[in-house]
Design a protein around this motif. Structure first.
Motif, PDB file in Angstrom:
ATOM      1  N   PHE A 115       0.825  -1.214   0.000  1.00  0.00           N
ATOM      2  CA  PHE A 115       0.000   0.000   0.000  1.00  0.00           C
ATOM      3  C   PHE A 115       0.858   1.262   0.000  1.00  0.00           C
ATOM      4  O   PHE A 115       0.356   2.376  -0.012  1.00  0.00           O
ATOM      5  CB  PHE A 115      -0.900   0.015   1.253  1.00  0.00           C
ATOM      6  N   GLY A 154       9.633   8.460   7.561  1.00  0.00           N
ATOM      7  CA  GLY A 154       9.525   8.848   6.163  1.00  0.00           C
ATOM      8  C   GLY A 154       9.819   7.643   5.284  1.00  0.00           C
ATOM      9  O   GLY A 154       9.444   6.518   5.612  1.00  0.00           O
ATOM     10  N   GLU A 157      13.165   1.839   5.666  1.00  0.00           N
ATOM     11  CA  GLU A 157      12.994   1.053   6.887  1.00  0.00           C
ATOM     12  C   GLU A 157      14.229   1.292   7.768  1.00  0.00           C
ATOM     13  O   GLU A 157      15.329   0.822   7.443  1.00  0.00           O
ATOM     14  CB  GLU A 157      12.852  -0.437   6.517  1.00  0.00           C
ATOM     15  N   PRO A 158      14.058   2.024   8.867  1.00  0.00           N
ATOM     16  CA  PRO A 158      15.227   2.368   9.695  1.00  0.00           C
ATOM     17  C   PRO A 158      16.031   1.156  10.169  1.00  0.00           C
ATOM     18  O   PRO A 158      17.259   1.219  10.249  1.00  0.00           O
ATOM     19  CB  PRO A 158      14.627   3.124  10.879  1.00  0.00           C
ATOM     20  N   SER A 211       4.774  -0.928  12.789  1.00  0.00           N
ATOM     21  CA  SER A 211       3.689  -0.934  11.799  1.00  0.00           C
ATOM     22  C   SER A 211       3.072  -2.320  11.772  1.00  0.00           C
ATOM     23  O   SER A 211       3.692  -3.273  11.307  1.00  0.00           O
ATOM     24  CB  SER A 211       4.240  -0.582  10.416  1.00  0.00           C
ATOM     25  N   GLU A 253       1.155   1.073  14.761  1.00  0.00           N
ATOM     26  CA  GLU A 253       0.490   1.799  13.680  1.00  0.00           C
ATOM     27  C   GLU A 253      -0.405   0.826  12.928  1.00  0.00           C
ATOM     28  O   GLU A 253      -0.016  -0.321  12.678  1.00  0.00           O
ATOM     29  CB  GLU A 253       1.519   2.398  12.727  1.00  0.00           C
ATOM     30  N   ALA A 255      -2.754   1.110   9.594  1.00  0.00           N
ATOM     31  CA  ALA A 255      -3.354   1.822   8.463  1.00  0.00           C
ATOM     32  C   ALA A 255      -4.624   1.078   8.073  1.00  0.00           C
ATOM     33  O   ALA A 255      -4.589  -0.113   7.764  1.00  0.00           O
ATOM     34  CB  ALA A 255      -2.384   1.869   7.288  1.00  0.00           C
ATOM     35  N   ILE A 284      -4.515   4.906  11.235  1.00  0.00           N
ATOM     36  CA  ILE A 284      -4.203   5.827  10.133  1.00  0.00           C
ATOM     37  C   ILE A 284      -5.116   5.484   8.961  1.00  0.00           C
ATOM     38  O   ILE A 284      -4.918   4.449   8.324  1.00  0.00           O
ATOM     39  CB  ILE A 284      -2.742   5.644   9.646  1.00  0.00           C
TER      40      ILE A 284
HETATM   41  N1  SAH Z   1       9.469   1.459   7.321  1.00  0.00           N
HETATM   42  C1  SAH Z   1       8.943   2.010   8.518  1.00  0.00           C
HETATM   43  C2  SAH Z   1       8.750   3.511   8.522  1.00  0.00           C
HETATM   44  C3  SAH Z   1       8.231   4.181   7.299  1.00  0.00           C
HETATM   45  S1  SAH Z   1       6.536   4.287   6.922  1.00  0.00           S
HETATM   46  C4  SAH Z   1       7.660   1.323   8.898  1.00  0.00           C
HETATM   47  O1  SAH Z   1       7.192   0.483   8.138  1.00  0.00           O
HETATM   48  O2  SAH Z   1       7.145   1.580   9.976  1.00  0.00           O
HETATM   49  C5  SAH Z   1       5.673   5.103   8.216  1.00  0.00           C
HETATM   50  C6  SAH Z   1       4.258   4.565   8.381  1.00  0.00           C
HETATM   51  O3  SAH Z   1       3.401   4.920   7.285  1.00  0.00           O
HETATM   52  C7  SAH Z   1       4.218   3.046   8.435  1.00  0.00           C
HETATM   53  O4  SAH Z   1       3.333   2.629   9.431  1.00  0.00           O
HETATM   54  C8  SAH Z   1       3.693   2.693   7.069  1.00  0.00           C
HETATM   55  O5  SAH Z   1       3.169   1.400   7.025  1.00  0.00           O
HETATM   56  C9  SAH Z   1       2.686   3.785   6.855  1.00  0.00           C
HETATM   57  N2  SAH Z   1       2.248   3.955   5.469  1.00  0.00           N
HETATM   58  C10 SAH Z   1       2.922   3.703   4.334  1.00  0.00           C
HETATM   59  N3  SAH Z   1       2.166   3.979   3.260  1.00  0.00           N
HETATM   60  C11 SAH Z   1       0.986   4.414   3.742  1.00  0.00           C
HETATM   61  C12 SAH Z   1      -0.234   4.839   3.128  1.00  0.00           C
HETATM   62  N4  SAH Z   1      -0.358   4.872   1.817  1.00  0.00           N
HETATM   63  N5  SAH Z   1      -1.238   5.209   3.940  1.00  0.00           N
HETATM   64  C13 SAH Z   1      -1.119   5.179   5.274  1.00  0.00           C
HETATM   65  N6  SAH Z   1      -0.010   4.789   5.917  1.00  0.00           N
HETATM   66  C14 SAH Z   1       1.025   4.396   5.151  1.00  0.00           C
END
Ligand code: SAH
Length: 343
Positions: A115, A154, A157-158, A211, A253, A255, A284
Motif C-alpha cells: 500500500f 519517512g 525502513e530504519p 507498523s 500503527e 493503516a 491511520i
Molecule cells: N518502514 C517504517 C517507517 C516508514 S513508513 C515502517 O514500516 O514503519 C511510516 C508509516 O506509514 C508506516 O506505518 C507505514 O506502514 C505507513 N504507510 C505507508 N504507506 C501508507 C499509506 N499509503 N497510507 C497510510 N499509511 C502508510
C-alpha cells in the motif's frame, strides 16, 4: 569529498588534530554545523587556514530543497536532493506539544509493503547518519522554525539501515550539537524482530512504533512481505519483551484499508492480542496512492474500529490528517516528481 555532517565529535577531533590543530576546534566546528550553516566560511571563530583545509576534503551535506509544499495548517513537505541526485521526502508538522519533523532513512525502500508509495521502485540506497541530520538542519533552515521532535517515519525502513540510524541518533542527541532529547525521537519499523531487541538495549529512551496493519498473519502477509519472514506471534513476543525491558509504551500503527483490515472482527481480534499491556494504537486512514489499488476506509468504519478497541481498554488515537491539501502519503511527492522528470 566527504560529508562532514557524518562525523561524530570524536571523529571531528581526530580530523582537526590530524591537521595539527587543538582538540577544542572540533567542538566549535560541531557547534557551527548544528546551527545549520552551509559554508565553512561562516565558522567565524575557526582560523581561515583550517576552514580552507576542511573545505578541500569535506562538504556540508545538507540536501537542497527541490520543492516545498506548505499546507494551510502549517505542514511543510519538502522534496530534498543530496549531492548525488538522490531524493527523499521530509515533512514538518506543528502540534500543540511542539514542532515535529518526519525524516527518511533510505532512498526508496525494499520492504515491499503493497500500500506504500516509497517501495514502488525498491531501494536506491541507504542514507548516512549525516544525511539524516542534514534533513533536520535543512528543514529548520527552510521553515525558520525550531524542531522539538523527530520521527523516523519517512521513506525507508530504519532497521534495514541500523548502523546509520544509530549514528544519527547519537549525532542529534549530542550535547554540543542539536542536543535533542532521545525521548523526543520516535523510530518506526515494519517489524524486523532481531533489531527490536537490539534497539531496546542500545536506545531504551527512544520511542518505538511498530507498523502492524493487521490482526493476524494471514492479513498481514497480504500487504507486508516482511510478515513472511517474521511470524505475528514472534513479533508480539518481541514487542512484549521490548516493553518489559524499557518500560516504554509501544505504538502500533494500523493503516485502515477498506475491505482488507477494517472490519469489526479485525478490531476484536486485534484487541484480543493487545489487551492488558502497555500499548497505544494509532489508526491511520490509508492515504490512497496513485498506482495502488487500495482504498481508504469510510469514517463509519474508523469510528466502529476505534470503538471496539476502546471498549477493550486499549489506548487508541486516530492520526490527525495534516497536510491533506498537499501530497500527504509517504513517497508520493517523490513519485510524482520522478514521473515528471521521466515525461
Ligand atoms: N518502514 C517504517 C517507517 C516508514 S513508513 C515502517 O514500516 O514503519 C511510516 C508509516 O506509514 C508506516 O506505518 C507505514 O506502514 C505507513 N504507510 C505507508 N504507506 C501508507 C499509506 N499509503 N497510507 C497510510 N499509511 C502508510
Amino acid at each position: 569529498m566527504n560529508n562532514i555532517l557524518d562525523l561524530e565529535p570524536g571523529g571531528l577531533e581526530e580530523l582537526v588534530t590530524g591537521f595539527g590543530e587543538k582538540k577544542f576546534r572540533a567542538g566549535q566546528i560541531f557547534g557551527w554545523l548544528a546551527k545549520g550553516i552551509t559554508s565553512f566560511d561562516e565558522m567565524s571563530n575557526v582560523p581561515a587556514d583550517l576552514r580552507e583545509k576542511l573545505s578541500r576534503e569535506w562538504y556540508i551535506g545538507q540536501p537542497a530543497v527541490v520543492t516545498g509544499q506548505r499546507s494551510s495548517d502549517g505542514t511543510e513537505k519538502c522534496l530534498f536532493e543530496f549531492a548525488d541526485g538522490a531524493r527523499v521526502e521530509s515533512v514538518f508538522m506543528k502540534y500543540s506539544y511542539g514542532n515535529s519533523i518526519c525524516i527518511s532513512s533510505q532512498v526508496g525502500c525494499r520492504m515491499g509493503c503493497t500500500f506504500c508509495a516509497s517501495t514502488m521502485d525498491g531501494k536506491e540506497r541507504d542514507l548516512t547518519a549525516g544525511e539524516m541530520l542534514g534533513e533536520v538542519l535543512a528543514m529548520r533552515n527552510h521553515t525558520g522554525e525550531s524542531i522539538n521532535h523527530v520521527v523516523i517515519m519517512g521513506m525507508g525502513e530504519p532497521f534495514d539501515n541500523y548502523e546509520q540510524v544509530s549514528g544519527f541518533l547519537r549525532l542529534i542527541n549530542s550535547p554540543k550539537g542539536v542536543n535533542l532529547s532521545l525521548r523526543n525521537i520516535t523510530v518506526s519499523t515494519c517489524g524486523i524482530i532481531p533489531a527490536i531487541g537490539r534497539f531496546a538495549e542500545d536506545f531504551p529512551q527512544v520511542n518505538l512504533a511498530v507498523s502492524l496493519h493487521a490482526p493476524n498473519d494471514e492479513i498481514r502477509r497480504r500487504t507486508m512481505p516482511v510478515a513472511k519472514a517474521y511470524a505475528y506471534d514472534d513479533l508480539m513476543k518481541a514487542c512484549r519483551q521490548y516493553t518489559e525491558k524499557t518500560h516504554r509504551r509501544i505504538t502500533f500503527e494500523y493503516a485502515l484499508i477498506r475491505g482488507v483490515n477494517d472490519s469489526k472482527r479485525d478490531a476484536e481480534e486485534l484487541s484480543s492480542r493487545l489487551r492488558g499491556w502497555l500499548t497505544h494504537v494509532n489508526l491511520i486512514p490509508l492515504n490512497e496512492v496513485d498506482g495502488r489499488d487500495y482504498r481508504t476506509v469510510t469514517e463509519e468504519n474508523v469510528r466502529s474500529f476505534r470503538r471496539v478497541l476502546e471498549n477493550n481498554g486499549i489506548a487508541v488515537t486516530v492520526r490527525r490528517t495534516l497536510g491533506s491539501d498537499i501530497d500527504a502519503a509517504c513517497g508520493q511527492l517523490r513519485q510524482r516528481r520522478t514521473g515528471e522528470k521521466l515525461k
